[in-house]
Design a protein around this motif. Structure first.
Motif, PDB file in Angstrom:
ATOM      1  N   ALA A   1       7.729  -1.619  -1.234  1.00 16.79           N
ATOM      2  CA  ALA A   1       8.546  -1.662  -2.461  1.00 16.79           C
ATOM      3  C   ALA A   1       9.886  -0.945  -2.248  1.00 16.79           C
ATOM      4  O   ALA A   1      10.951  -1.480  -2.576  1.00 16.79           O
ATOM      5  CB  ALA A   1       7.781  -1.028  -3.617  1.00 16.79           C
ATOM      6  N   LEU A   2       9.820   0.252  -1.667  1.00 20.03           N
ATOM      7  CA  LEU A   2      11.038   1.021  -1.411  1.00 20.03           C
ATOM      8  C   LEU A   2      11.816   0.410  -0.233  1.00 20.03           C
ATOM      9  O   LEU A   2      13.060   0.397  -0.221  1.00 20.03           O
ATOM     10  CB  LEU A   2      10.633   2.474  -1.115  1.00 20.03           C
ATOM     11  CG  LEU A   2      11.701   3.527  -0.974  1.00 20.03           C
ATOM     12  CD1 LEU A   2      12.600   3.567  -2.195  1.00 20.03           C
ATOM     13  CD2 LEU A   2      11.047   4.902  -0.777  1.00 20.03           C
ATOM     14  N   THR A   3      11.060  -0.133   0.724  1.00 22.80           N
ATOM     15  CA  THR A   3      11.664  -0.763   1.904  1.00 22.80           C
ATOM     16  C   THR A   3      12.643  -1.866   1.482  1.00 22.80           C
ATOM     17  O   THR A   3      13.749  -1.980   2.032  1.00 22.80           O
ATOM     18  CB  THR A   3      10.558  -1.375   2.808  1.00 22.80           C
ATOM     19  OG1 THR A   3       9.481  -0.453   2.882  1.00 22.80           O
ATOM     20  CG2 THR A   3      11.079  -1.701   4.191  1.00 22.80           C
ATOM     21  N   ASP A   4      12.229  -2.681   0.501  1.00 17.51           N
ATOM     22  CA  ASP A   4      13.095  -3.778   0.041  1.00 17.51           C
ATOM     23  C   ASP A   4      14.434  -3.237  -0.459  1.00 17.51           C
ATOM     24  O   ASP A   4      15.490  -3.796  -0.190  1.00 17.51           O
ATOM     25  CB  ASP A   4      12.411  -4.561  -1.091  1.00 17.51           C
ATOM     26  CG  ASP A   4      11.199  -5.349  -0.592  1.00 17.51           C
ATOM     27  OD1 ASP A   4      11.132  -5.606   0.626  1.00 17.51           O
ATOM     28  OD2 ASP A   4      10.332  -5.685  -1.422  1.00 17.51           O
ATOM     29  N   GLU A   5      14.371  -2.118  -1.194  1.00 19.43           N
ATOM     30  CA  GLU A   5      15.600  -1.498  -1.724  1.00 19.43           C
ATOM     31  C   GLU A   5      16.486  -0.991  -0.575  1.00 19.43           C
ATOM     32  O   GLU A   5      17.710  -1.054  -0.644  1.00 19.43           O
ATOM     33  CB  GLU A   5      15.256  -0.298  -2.608  1.00 19.43           C
ATOM     34  CG  GLU A   5      14.475  -0.635  -3.848  1.00 19.43           C
ATOM     35  CD  GLU A   5      15.386  -0.976  -5.016  1.00 19.43           C
ATOM     36  OE1 GLU A   5      16.582  -0.643  -4.957  1.00 19.43           O
ATOM     37  OE2 GLU A   5      14.884  -1.590  -5.977  1.00 19.43           O
ATOM     38  N   LEU A   6      15.846  -0.472   0.465  1.00 21.41           N
ATOM     39  CA  LEU A   6      16.608   0.063   1.600  1.00 21.41           C
ATOM     40  C   LEU A   6      17.277  -1.072   2.374  1.00 21.41           C
ATOM     41  O   LEU A   6      18.438  -0.972   2.762  1.00 21.41           O
ATOM     42  CB  LEU A   6      15.692   0.879   2.525  1.00 21.41           C
ATOM     43  CG  LEU A   6      15.108   2.156   1.899  1.00 21.41           C
ATOM     44  CD1 LEU A   6      14.034   2.767   2.798  1.00 21.41           C
ATOM     45  CD2 LEU A   6      16.210   3.183   1.634  1.00 21.41           C
ATOM     46  N   ILE A   7      16.544  -2.157   2.588  1.00 21.95           N
ATOM     47  CA  ILE A   7      17.089  -3.294   3.350  1.00 21.95           C
ATOM     48  C   ILE A   7      18.339  -3.850   2.669  1.00 21.95           C
ATOM     49  O   ILE A   7      19.312  -4.203   3.331  1.00 21.95           O
ATOM     50  CB  ILE A   7      16.014  -4.397   3.511  1.00 21.95           C
ATOM     51  CG1 ILE A   7      14.933  -3.905   4.480  1.00 21.95           C
ATOM     52  CG2 ILE A   7      16.619  -5.703   4.034  1.00 21.95           C
ATOM     53  CD1 ILE A   7      13.696  -4.777   4.540  1.00 21.95           C
TER      54      ILE A   7
END
Ligand code: SAM
Length: 259
Positions: free
Chosen positions: A47-53
């Motif tokens: 979930a947080l990974t998507d925001e970082l990408i």
């Protein structure tokens, strides 16, 4: 709310997935990500990974212990992201400059902070954004209250290694699925560039003894250690403390006097 794949959360791995879009965005934007080397610890299903990408980091490394999550992550992110199936406490970054973002289980908050900030075998990060139990985060921030010199080993060690420690956001328990029993807070640690590592090591050894039994006085904690008790007693008096002072009441700037 994020789309959560159907998966049973593992209590033993502290799996409480963040489902609040506002909190996810606050965490992902707490430091500069664009063009930087970013390490995300405990990404879960990403979930947080998507925001970082979305912010286009130079590199993104995910460190996750759970095999089921690794399967999901490997299917979801097929190119450009390094996915490591590993216990973060065994992980040594190889970058000279990087930052860490982690929504990790509460029981490894302290080990993770010490692992990244005090490791001797790799370069510490420039900054870290860490989710933790609200009570623990507030203890770390306590030194900001001028009239409240109530310290713990963890808060002193973090202050020593960091230029600044900032509150990013509060995250109520209802922002997670499943909801944990306590509320959370996210802190950002800006790590000092020039550090006196030898003095830090000596201070940490001193604090470990001084805070071993927090309800005992500083002097009785120090008795039985290799420290020179006569010198500690004299330092306590010279610095204007009562002989029965506890470690938690020693002003931050005074600790170096005890070395
Ligand atoms: N980042 C996701 C989110 O915000 O929803 C998941 C957070 S969940 C609180 C913690 C994650 O850390 C889980 O995916 C869990 O499997 C992982 N984890 C637990 N212990 C770990 C360890 N020692 N090393 C790496 N990951 C770990």
């Amino acid at each position: 709310m994020s789309d959560i794949p159907y998966i049973r959360a593992k209590k033993s791995l502290g799996q409480n997935f963040l489902i609040d879009e506002g909190a996810l965005s606050d965490i992902a934007h707490a430091i500069e990500v664009t063009g930087k080397n970013i390490i995300e610890v405990g990404p879960g299903y990403g979930a947080l990974t998507d925001e970082l990408i979305e912010q286009k980091p130079e590199t993104l490394t995910l460190v996750e212990l759970d095999t089921d999550m690794i399967d999901i992550l490997e299917k979801k992110y097929t190119t450009g992201i390094k996915i490591l199936h590993q216990d973060v406490l065994q992980f040594s970054p190889t970058y000279e400059q990087y930052s860490v973002i982690a929504n990790i289980p509460y029981y490894i908050t302290s080990p993770i902070l010490f692992h990244f900030l005090y490791a001797s075998s790799f370069t510490p990060p420039e900054s870290m954004v860490i989710m933790m139990q609200e009570e623990v985060g507030e203890k770390i921030l306590e030194w900001r209250h001028p009239k409240k010199p109530h310290h713990s080993l963890l808060s002193l060690a973090m202050e020593e290694a960091c230029e600044d420690i900032e509150r990013v956001c509060y995250v109520p328990r209802t922002s997670f699925d499943p909801a944990p029993k306590v509320d959370s807070i996210v802190l950002r640690f800006d790590v000092k560039k020039n550090r006196n590592r030898e003095q830090e090591r000596n201070l940490i050894s001193l604090w470990k003894i001084a805070f071993a039994h927090p309800r005992k006085t500083l002097l009785s904690n120090m008795k039985g250690s290799v420290c020179d008790i006569a010198k500690i007693r004299a330092d306590i008096e010279r610095l204007g403390y009562d002989e029965r002072v506890r470690a938690e009441a020693i002003r931050r700037e005074d600790w170096k006097e005890f070395l």
